[in-house]
Design an enzyme around this catalytic site. Structure first.
Site, PDB file in Angstrom:
ATOM      1  N   GLY A 103       0.744  -1.164   0.093  1.00  0.00           N
ATOM      2  CA  GLY A 103      -0.139  -0.029   0.131  1.00  0.00           C
ATOM      3  C   GLY A 103       0.706   1.389  -0.104  1.00  0.00           C
ATOM      4  N   GLU A 112      -3.191   2.968 -13.335  1.00  0.00           N
ATOM      5  CA  GLU A 112      -4.004   1.518 -13.572  1.00  0.00           C
ATOM      6  C   GLU A 112      -5.328   2.106 -13.246  1.00  0.00           C
ATOM      7  OE1 GLU A 112      -2.900  -2.256 -11.700  1.00  0.00           O
ATOM      8  OE2 GLU A 112      -4.357  -1.708 -10.350  1.00  0.00           O
ATOM      9  N   LYS A 113      -6.314   1.658 -14.069  1.00  0.00           N
ATOM     10  CA  LYS A 113      -7.740   1.779 -13.939  1.00  0.00           C
ATOM     11  C   LYS A 113      -8.196   1.355 -12.786  1.00  0.00           C
ATOM     12  CE  LYS A 113     -11.884   2.939 -15.195  1.00  0.00           C
ATOM     13  NZ  LYS A 113     -12.478   4.496 -15.273  1.00  0.00           N
ATOM     14  N   ILE A 121     -10.629  -0.651 -10.414  1.00  0.00           N
ATOM     15  CA  ILE A 121     -11.879  -1.387 -10.344  1.00  0.00           C
ATOM     16  C   ILE A 121     -12.710  -1.270  -9.170  1.00  0.00           C
ATOM     17  CG2 ILE A 121     -12.462  -3.976 -10.936  1.00  0.00           C
ATOM     18  CD1 ILE A 121     -10.807  -3.044 -12.899  1.00  0.00           C
ATOM     19  N   LYS A 151      -3.402  -4.510   4.593  1.00  0.00           N
ATOM     20  CA  LYS A 151      -4.373  -5.529   5.113  1.00  0.00           C
ATOM     21  C   LYS A 151      -4.461  -5.410   6.537  1.00  0.00           C
ATOM     22  CE  LYS A 151      -2.514  -7.923   1.253  1.00  0.00           C
ATOM     23  NZ  LYS A 151      -1.689  -9.141   0.681  1.00  0.00           N
ATOM     24  N   GLU A 204      -1.284 -11.892  -6.998  1.00  0.00           N
ATOM     25  CA  GLU A 204      -2.463 -11.121  -6.477  1.00  0.00           C
ATOM     26  C   GLU A 204      -3.390 -10.542  -7.558  1.00  0.00           C
ATOM     27  OE1 GLU A 204      -1.982  -8.603  -3.137  1.00  0.00           O
ATOM     28  OE2 GLU A 204      -0.105  -9.778  -2.461  1.00  0.00           O
ATOM     29  N   ASN A 254       3.960 -10.914  -5.384  1.00  0.00           N
ATOM     30  CA  ASN A 254       4.743 -10.898  -4.192  1.00  0.00           C
ATOM     31  C   ASN A 254       5.879 -11.802  -4.259  1.00  0.00           C
ATOM     32  OD1 ASN A 254       3.972  -8.240  -2.906  1.00  0.00           O
ATOM     33  ND2 ASN A 254       2.045  -9.544  -2.586  1.00  0.00           N
ATOM     34  N   ARG A 272       7.868 -13.382  -2.089  1.00  0.00           N
ATOM     35  CA  ARG A 272       8.299 -13.844  -0.796  1.00  0.00           C
ATOM     36  C   ARG A 272       7.268 -14.611  -0.200  1.00  0.00           C
ATOM     37  NH1 ARG A 272       5.284  -9.740   1.848  1.00  0.00           N
ATOM     38  NH2 ARG A 272       4.912  -7.860   0.712  1.00  0.00           N
TER      39      ARG A 272
END
Length: 402
Positions: free
Chosen positions: A100, A135-136, A138, A172, A210, A225, A227
């Site tokens: 984030g 990025e569009k 959603i 998250k 993701e 990701n 990892r």
């Protein structure tokens, strides 16, 4: 770290899930020092570390990708031109980022310039790389990620999904598996896409692919990701697979211990991230000394933390201090066990988000599985008012007893 590893005669280095886990230069330096880096090769981390490059890889693998810039933006003017073509709302995202950080939303042309400058500054500060891509957005999606494992012999599998839609500031807060939104057919389709993306990337080790899932059921790749994830114990609880053990097998040159058809999901698991932060002050980090600590236990409960009474939580790292997980035969049982576990958890010395997580677990929409990434944005004011009311009642009861 390399000096310590060599001095101790180590064979390998496990980077955990901090910054070094996705640092390709560190992976290369481990190899140069004769140490096995427990993770993918540096060149794979490097290619997947660029979100724009990862999207290009996903397209090559035939995985759906949200509309956006083909590579890092060269200027604000380029962003404005693309925005005019795609329409709003849009997301500006750090190409080298994650968690984030370096991400801003723009809902109109008037917001684009400030979002661009803020995202670029944060990306530079957090990752040493200010590249952004567009990025569009959603709208009202779920955040669904698939856990993948790959060995060095061409075997790639997924171990099901995790629902990560409960977020604050795009980070998250609560994760669960399986997702209440996925049908068996959609799970199979998304799982195949995740495996295809990992195989196309030449991936080795544990990783996460993701996606965002739209209300209409369409899904789009957003990033990979490279990892083990903070929330990997959620998958361990429902599959019975020790993901770190699999990492060690792969790093030792052994094949995965299971095939795709061997993966079985049993019951439901939920993880609550416990952060030293104050939800009533915009989730401001609250470092301090742990005056008292009591951790929950019992059937189906798992806690991961390094806290102890007297432990100092420093101001210079992420605010995550513990993970409280619960597993049950059903989603409702996992929710009830999670509630009880949070009721038993005591951390004194600084504010945490424990009570907020506890309230979320009681929210009717959460219980019904009606989630999306805007859940907490819509609910936060009401949840905080409940917290304040509980505090007032608690103070009143204390005065009466006195």
């Amino acid at each position: 770290i390399l000096s310590a590893a060599l001095a101790c005669g180590c064979d390998a280095v496990h980077p955990g899930y901090g910054f070094l886990s996705e640092n390709p230069d560190f992976a290369d330096r481990c190899q140069a020092a004769g140490l096995k880096f427990i993770g993918p090769p540096g060149d794979v981390i490097r290619s997947m570390g660029s979100k724009a490059a990862a999207k290009a890889m996903a397209r090559a693998a035939g995985v759906p990708v949200a509309p956006g810039s083909d590579g890092p933006l060269e200027s604000l003017a380029q962003a404005e031109g693309l925005a005019a073509e795609m329409g709003y709302p849009l997301l500006l995202k750090a190409s080298a980022g994650g968690g984030g950080r370096g991400m801003r939303q723009a809902d109109s042309p008037a917001e684009l310039e400030s979002a661009y400058r803020e995202a670029k500054a944060e990306a530079e500060a957090c990752f040493g790389n200010g590249d952004l891509y567009l990025e569009k957005l959603i709208e009202n999606p779920r955040h669904i990620e698939f856990q993948i494992m790959a060995d060095g012999r061409g075997n790639v599998i997924h171990l099901g999904e995790r629902e990560c839609s409960i977020q604050r500031r795009r980070q998250k807060l609560i994760e669960e598996s399986p997702s209440p939104a996925l049908t068996p057919a959609l799970r199979e389709k998304m799982g195949r896409a995740a495996v295809s993306a990992a195989r196309t990337a030449g991936y080795v080790g544990a990783g996460t692919v993701e996606f965002v899932l739209s209300p209409s059921g369409d899904f789009y790749f957003i990033e990979m990701n490279t990892r083990i994830q903070v929330e990997h114990p959620v998958t361990e609880l429902v599959t019975g697979v020790d993901l770190v053990k699999e990492q060690l097998r792969v790093a030792s040159g052994l094949p995965l211990s299971l095939r795709q058809e061997d993966v079985r999901v049993s019951g439901h698991a939920i993880e609550c991230r416990i952060n030293a932060e104050d939800p009533e002050r915009n989730f401001m980090p609250c470092p301090g000394k742990t005056q008292f600590l009591h951790l929950p236990g019992g059937p189906g409960v798992r806690v991961e933390t390094a806290l102890f009474t007297g432990c100092e939580v420093p101001p210079c790292y992420d605010s995550l201090v513990a993970k409280v997980l619960a597993h049950g035969a059903s989603r409702l049982e996992a929710i009830r066990r999670s509630r009880r576990a949070l009721e038993e958890l005591v951390i004194e010395g600084y504010p945490t988000n424990t009570h907020l997580a506890h309230l979320i677990l009681h929210d009717p929409d959460f219980v019904r599985g009606q989630l999306d990434t805007g859940f907490l944005d819509r609910k936060l004011d009401g949840l905080l008012e409940v917290l304040r009311t509980c505090d007032r009642l608690s103070e009143g009861a204390g005065k009466e007893r006195t």
